[in-house]
Design a protein around this motif. Structure first.
Motif, PDB file in Angstrom:
ATOM      1  N   GLN A 174      35.691 -41.341   1.036  1.00 45.30           N
ATOM      2  CA  GLN A 174      35.237 -41.922   2.210  1.00 45.30           C
ATOM      3  C   GLN A 174      35.550 -41.110   3.454  1.00 45.30           C
ATOM      4  O   GLN A 174      36.627 -40.454   3.591  1.00 45.30           O
ATOM      5  CB  GLN A 174      36.288 -42.907   2.411  1.00 45.30           C
ATOM      6  CG  GLN A 174      35.818 -44.031   3.860  1.00 45.30           C
ATOM      7  CD  GLN A 174      34.686 -44.884   3.414  1.00 45.30           C
ATOM      8  OE1 GLN A 174      34.184 -44.881   2.304  1.00 45.30           O
ATOM      9  NE2 GLN A 174      33.990 -45.235   4.281  1.00 45.30           N
ATOM     10  N   VAL A 175      34.559 -40.935   4.072  1.00 44.73           N
ATOM     11  CA  VAL A 175      34.653 -40.102   5.401  1.00 44.73           C
ATOM     12  C   VAL A 175      35.555 -40.763   6.616  1.00 44.73           C
ATOM     13  O   VAL A 175      35.644 -41.916   6.713  1.00 44.73           O
ATOM     14  CB  VAL A 175      33.289 -39.797   5.995  1.00 44.73           C
ATOM     15  CG1 VAL A 175      32.704 -40.825   6.660  1.00 44.73           C
ATOM     16  CG2 VAL A 175      33.321 -38.715   6.944  1.00 44.73           C
ATOM     17  N   GLN A 176      36.348 -39.870   7.027  1.00 45.25           N
ATOM     18  CA  GLN A 176      37.122 -40.298   8.410  1.00 45.25           C
ATOM     19  C   GLN A 176      36.624 -39.421   9.518  1.00 45.25           C
ATOM     20  O   GLN A 176      36.453 -38.382   9.418  1.00 45.25           O
ATOM     21  CB  GLN A 176      38.702 -40.243   8.022  1.00 45.25           C
ATOM     22  CG  GLN A 176      39.293 -40.939   7.097  1.00 45.25           C
ATOM     23  CD  GLN A 176      40.476 -41.036   6.705  1.00 45.25           C
ATOM     24  OE1 GLN A 176      41.299 -39.714   7.162  1.00 45.25           O
ATOM     25  NE2 GLN A 176      41.258 -42.117   6.561  1.00 45.25           N
ATOM     26  N   LEU A 177      36.506 -40.038  10.650  1.00 50.73           N
ATOM     27  CA  LEU A 177      36.242 -39.523  11.836  1.00 50.73           C
ATOM     28  C   LEU A 177      37.038 -39.670  12.955  1.00 50.73           C
ATOM     29  O   LEU A 177      37.573 -40.785  13.262  1.00 50.73           O
ATOM     30  CB  LEU A 177      34.615 -40.270  12.397  1.00 50.73           C
ATOM     31  CG  LEU A 177      33.604 -40.269  11.262  1.00 50.73           C
ATOM     32  CD1 LEU A 177      32.484 -40.826  12.031  1.00 50.73           C
ATOM     33  CD2 LEU A 177      33.206 -38.742  11.274  1.00 50.73           C
ATOM     34  N   VAL A 178      37.406 -38.692  13.643  1.00 57.22           N
ATOM     35  CA  VAL A 178      38.649 -38.615  14.837  1.00 57.22           C
ATOM     36  C   VAL A 178      38.094 -38.160  16.112  1.00 57.22           C
ATOM     37  O   VAL A 178      37.827 -36.675  15.984  1.00 57.22           O
ATOM     38  CB  VAL A 178      39.810 -37.881  14.172  1.00 57.22           C
ATOM     39  CG1 VAL A 178      41.026 -38.234  15.480  1.00 57.22           C
ATOM     40  CG2 VAL A 178      40.460 -38.821  13.047  1.00 57.22           C
ATOM     41  N   ARG A 230      34.292 -36.081   3.159  1.00 53.56           N
ATOM     42  CA  ARG A 230      33.141 -35.828   2.314  1.00 53.56           C
ATOM     43  C   ARG A 230      32.263 -34.713   3.021  1.00 53.56           C
ATOM     44  O   ARG A 230      32.927 -34.022   3.789  1.00 53.56           O
ATOM     45  CB  ARG A 230      32.154 -37.027   2.338  1.00 53.56           C
ATOM     46  CG  ARG A 230      31.508 -37.388   3.601  1.00 53.56           C
ATOM     47  CD  ARG A 230      30.737 -38.543   3.770  1.00 53.56           C
ATOM     48  NE  ARG A 230      29.972 -39.119   4.719  1.00 53.56           N
ATOM     49  CZ  ARG A 230      29.511 -40.469   4.905  1.00 53.56           C
ATOM     50  NH1 ARG A 230      29.042 -41.048   4.156  1.00 53.56           N
ATOM     51  NH2 ARG A 230      28.646 -40.520   6.209  1.00 53.56           N
ATOM     52  N   THR A 231      31.090 -34.256   2.477  1.00 55.46           N
ATOM     53  CA  THR A 231      30.411 -33.204   2.947  1.00 55.46           C
ATOM     54  C   THR A 231      29.778 -33.572   4.323  1.00 55.46           C
ATOM     55  O   THR A 231      28.653 -34.030   4.510  1.00 55.46           O
ATOM     56  CB  THR A 231      29.288 -32.779   1.772  1.00 55.46           C
ATOM     57  OG1 THR A 231      29.976 -32.921   0.473  1.00 55.46           O
ATOM     58  CG2 THR A 231      28.706 -31.610   2.202  1.00 55.46           C
ATOM     59  N   PHE A 232      30.394 -33.284   5.356  1.00 55.93           N
ATOM     60  CA  PHE A 232      30.108 -33.296   6.780  1.00 55.93           C
ATOM     61  C   PHE A 232      28.860 -32.683   7.166  1.00 55.93           C
ATOM     62  O   PHE A 232      27.766 -33.352   7.874  1.00 55.93           O
ATOM     63  CB  PHE A 232      31.215 -32.955   7.674  1.00 55.93           C
ATOM     64  CG  PHE A 232      30.721 -32.825   9.108  1.00 55.93           C
ATOM     65  CD1 PHE A 232      30.438 -31.625   9.589  1.00 55.93           C
ATOM     66  CD2 PHE A 232      30.886 -34.034   9.742  1.00 55.93           C
ATOM     67  CE1 PHE A 232      30.021 -31.401  10.938  1.00 55.93           C
ATOM     68  CE2 PHE A 232      30.259 -33.722  11.108  1.00 55.93           C
ATOM     69  CZ  PHE A 232      30.009 -32.558  11.749  1.00 55.93           C
ATOM     70  N   SER A 233      28.567 -31.628   6.525  1.00 60.88           N
ATOM     71  CA  SER A 233      27.228 -30.926   6.999  1.00 60.88           C
ATOM     72  C   SER A 233      26.193 -31.661   6.481  1.00 60.88           C
ATOM     73  O   SER A 233      25.076 -31.082   6.817  1.00 60.88           O
ATOM     74  CB  SER A 233      27.575 -29.359   6.235  1.00 60.88           C
ATOM     75  OG  SER A 233      27.633 -29.342   4.985  1.00 60.88           O
ATOM     76  N   SER A 234      26.066 -32.344   5.637  1.00 57.30           N
ATOM     77  CA  SER A 234      24.989 -33.002   4.814  1.00 57.30           C
ATOM     78  C   SER A 234      24.445 -34.150   5.680  1.00 57.30           C
ATOM     79  O   SER A 234      23.395 -34.736   5.538  1.00 57.30           O
ATOM     80  CB  SER A 234      25.185 -33.412   3.454  1.00 57.30           C
ATOM     81  OG  SER A 234      25.669 -32.301   2.763  1.00 57.30           O
ATOM     82  N   ASP A 278      29.287 -27.877  14.639  1.00 59.90           N
ATOM     83  CA  ASP A 278      29.813 -26.865  13.890  1.00 59.90           C
ATOM     84  C   ASP A 278      30.067 -27.450  12.479  1.00 59.90           C
ATOM     85  O   ASP A 278      31.101 -27.702  12.296  1.00 59.90           O
ATOM     86  CB  ASP A 278      31.039 -26.403  14.694  1.00 59.90           C
ATOM     87  CG  ASP A 278      31.587 -24.851  14.171  1.00 59.90           C
ATOM     88  OD1 ASP A 278      31.049 -24.611  12.851  1.00 59.90           O
ATOM     89  OD2 ASP A 278      32.305 -24.014  14.681  1.00 59.90           O
ATOM     90  N   ASN A 279      29.194 -27.094  11.370  1.00 56.27           N
ATOM     91  CA  ASN A 279      29.720 -27.407  10.029  1.00 56.27           C
ATOM     92  C   ASN A 279      30.745 -26.732   9.456  1.00 56.27           C
ATOM     93  O   ASN A 279      31.399 -27.243   8.675  1.00 56.27           O
ATOM     94  CB  ASN A 279      28.263 -27.467   9.649  1.00 56.27           C
ATOM     95  CG  ASN A 279      27.201 -28.590   9.861  1.00 56.27           C
ATOM     96  OD1 ASN A 279      27.747 -29.373  10.385  1.00 56.27           O
ATOM     97  ND2 ASN A 279      26.102 -28.217   9.447  1.00 56.27           N
ATOM     98  N   ALA A 280      31.092 -25.549  10.071  1.00 63.86           N
ATOM     99  CA  ALA A 280      31.942 -24.818   9.419  1.00 63.86           C
ATOM    100  C   ALA A 280      33.412 -25.352   9.630  1.00 63.86           C
ATOM    101  O   ALA A 280      34.465 -25.248   8.957  1.00 63.86           O
ATOM    102  CB  ALA A 280      32.140 -23.329   9.706  1.00 63.86           C
ATOM    103  N   LYS A 281      33.261 -26.095  10.665  1.00 62.94           N
ATOM    104  CA  LYS A 281      34.490 -26.649  11.365  1.00 62.94           C
ATOM    105  C   LYS A 281      34.601 -28.136  11.051  1.00 62.94           C
ATOM    106  O   LYS A 281      35.632 -28.999  11.730  1.00 62.94           O
ATOM    107  CB  LYS A 281      34.909 -26.467  12.855  1.00 62.94           C
ATOM    108  CG  LYS A 281      35.216 -24.900  13.189  1.00 62.94           C
ATOM    109  CD  LYS A 281      35.428 -24.682  14.518  1.00 62.94           C
ATOM    110  CE  LYS A 281      35.644 -23.228  14.840  1.00 62.94           C
ATOM    111  NZ  LYS A 281      35.918 -22.853  16.433  1.00 62.94           N
ATOM    112  N   ASN A 282      33.423 -28.717  10.616  1.00 66.62           N
ATOM    113  CA  ASN A 282      33.321 -30.359  10.401  1.00 66.62           C
ATOM    114  C   ASN A 282      33.604 -30.846  11.328  1.00 66.62           C
ATOM    115  O   ASN A 282      34.162 -32.020  11.536  1.00 66.62           O
ATOM    116  CB  ASN A 282      34.344 -30.868   9.442  1.00 66.62           C
ATOM    117  CG  ASN A 282      33.899 -30.357   7.888  1.00 66.62           C
ATOM    118  OD1 ASN A 282      33.018 -29.704   7.739  1.00 66.62           O
ATOM    119  ND2 ASN A 282      34.905 -30.616   6.895  1.00 66.62           N
TER     120      ASN A 282
END
Length: 123
Positions: free
Chosen positions: A1-5, A27-31, A73-77
Protein backbone atom coordinates in the motif's frame (compact mmCIF):
# COMPACT_ATOMS: atom_id res chain seq x y z
CA UNK A 1 0.00 0.00 0.00
CA UNK A 2 1.43 3.36 -1.01
CA UNK A 3 1.82 6.11 1.55
CA UNK A 4 2.05 9.78 0.68
CA UNK A 5 3.42 12.45 2.97
CA UNK A 6 3.21 16.12 2.04
CA UNK A 7 5.46 18.84 3.40
CA UNK A 8 6.55 22.37 2.65
CA UNK A 9 3.45 24.31 3.59
CA UNK A 10 3.48 27.31 5.86
CA UNK A 11 2.57 30.94 6.34
CA UNK A 12 3.81 33.22 3.59
CA UNK A 13 3.11 36.76 2.44
CA UNK A 14 1.29 37.46 -0.76
CA UNK A 15 3.68 37.53 -3.68
CA UNK A 16 5.95 34.94 -2.14
CA UNK A 17 6.72 31.42 -3.28
CA UNK A 18 6.59 27.92 -1.87
CA UNK A 19 7.61 24.47 -2.99
CA UNK A 20 5.48 21.65 -1.68
CA UNK A 21 6.80 18.12 -1.63
CA UNK A 22 5.05 14.78 -1.57
CA UNK A 23 7.16 11.78 -0.64
CA UNK A 24 5.83 8.38 -1.64
CA UNK A 25 6.63 4.96 -0.28
CA UNK A 26 5.23 1.48 -0.46
CA UNK A 27 4.96 0.79 -4.18
CA UNK A 28 6.55 1.66 -7.50
CA UNK A 29 6.06 5.40 -7.40
CA UNK A 30 7.58 6.02 -10.79
CA UNK A 31 4.84 4.04 -12.52
CA UNK A 32 1.96 6.20 -11.36
CA UNK A 33 0.54 9.54 -12.34
CA UNK A 34 0.39 11.96 -9.43
CA UNK A 35 -1.80 14.92 -8.68
CA UNK A 36 -2.12 17.90 -6.39
CA UNK A 37 -5.42 19.12 -5.03
CA UNK A 38 -6.40 21.80 -2.54
CA UNK A 39 -9.27 22.51 -0.20
CA UNK A 40 -9.95 25.98 1.10
CA UNK A 41 -12.04 26.57 4.22
CA UNK A 42 -15.71 26.04 3.49
CA UNK A 43 -15.05 24.87 -0.06
CA UNK A 44 -14.84 21.54 -1.83
CA UNK A 45 -11.52 20.00 -2.72
CA UNK A 46 -10.41 21.07 -6.18
CA UNK A 47 -7.91 19.81 -8.73
CA UNK A 48 -4.74 21.86 -9.07
CA UNK A 49 -2.25 19.95 -11.18
CA UNK A 50 -1.25 16.48 -12.35
CA UNK A 51 1.76 14.83 -13.91
CA UNK A 52 2.00 11.55 -15.76
CA UNK A 53 4.21 8.68 -14.65
CA UNK A 54 7.25 9.78 -16.65
CA UNK A 55 6.93 13.49 -15.98
CA UNK A 56 6.58 14.16 -19.68
CA UNK A 57 3.04 15.48 -19.48
CA UNK A 58 1.59 17.95 -17.03
CA UNK A 59 -1.92 19.24 -16.54
CA UNK A 60 -3.18 22.31 -14.68
CA UNK A 61 -6.39 23.88 -13.55
CA UNK A 62 -7.01 27.07 -15.51
CA UNK A 63 -6.97 29.06 -12.28
CA UNK A 64 -3.33 28.23 -11.55
CA UNK A 65 -1.72 28.10 -14.99
CA UNK A 66 1.38 30.25 -15.14
CA UNK A 67 1.93 30.33 -11.37
CA UNK A 68 2.01 26.64 -10.39
CA UNK A 69 4.50 24.07 -11.63
CA UNK A 70 4.25 20.36 -10.95
CA UNK A 71 7.31 18.16 -11.31
CA UNK A 72 8.60 14.83 -10.10
CA UNK A 73 11.84 13.11 -9.25
CA UNK A 74 11.28 9.41 -9.62
CA UNK A 75 14.70 8.61 -8.20
CA UNK A 76 13.59 10.29 -4.97
CA UNK A 77 9.99 9.05 -5.09
CA UNK A 78 8.85 12.63 -4.75
CA UNK A 79 6.48 14.94 -6.56
CA UNK A 80 6.67 18.71 -6.15
CA UNK A 81 4.39 21.67 -6.56
CA UNK A 82 6.05 25.03 -7.00
CA UNK A 83 3.75 27.98 -6.31
CA UNK A 84 4.82 31.46 -7.34
CA UNK A 85 3.18 34.84 -6.80
CA UNK A 86 1.09 33.50 -3.95
CA UNK A 87 -2.31 35.10 -3.40
CA UNK A 88 -4.54 35.05 -0.31
CA UNK A 89 -7.01 32.93 -2.30
CA UNK A 90 -4.35 30.20 -2.52
CA UNK A 91 -4.84 29.60 1.20
CA UNK A 92 -5.87 25.96 1.55
CA UNK A 93 -4.80 22.52 2.61
CA UNK A 94 -2.86 21.00 -0.28
CA UNK A 95 -3.06 17.27 -0.89
CA UNK A 96 -1.13 15.00 -3.19
CA UNK A 97 -2.65 11.87 -4.64
CA UNK A 98 -1.67 8.83 -6.69
CA UNK A 99 -3.49 7.36 -9.67
CA UNK A 100 -5.18 3.98 -9.32
CA UNK A 101 -3.22 2.15 -12.04
CA UNK A 102 0.34 2.31 -13.34
CA UNK A 103 1.03 4.26 -16.53
CA UNK A 104 -2.46 5.70 -16.46
CA UNK A 105 -3.74 8.26 -18.96
CA UNK A 106 -6.21 11.08 -18.39
CA UNK A 107 -8.72 11.19 -16.93
CA UNK A 108 -6.80 9.97 -13.91
CA UNK A 109 -8.53 8.32 -10.98
CA UNK A 110 -6.69 9.39 -7.86
CA UNK A 111 -7.37 6.91 -5.10
CA UNK A 112 -4.51 7.27 -2.65
CA UNK A 113 -4.17 10.50 -0.69
CA UNK A 114 -1.77 12.13 1.69
CA UNK A 115 -2.76 13.90 4.88
CA UNK A 116 -2.27 17.38 3.42
CA UNK A 117 -0.11 20.39 4.17
CA UNK A 118 -1.50 23.79 5.11
CA UNK A 119 -0.64 26.83 3.03
CA UNK A 120 -1.69 30.19 4.42
CA UNK A 121 -1.10 33.37 2.46
CA UNK A 122 -1.32 36.69 4.27
CA UNK A 123 -2.19 39.89 2.44
Amino acid sequence: QVQLVESGGGLVQAGGSLRLSCAASGRTFSSYAMGWFRQAPGKEREFVAAINWSGGNTYYADSVKGRFTISRDNAKNTVYLRINSLKPEDTAVYYCAADHVPAGIPPFDFVTWGQGTQVTVSS
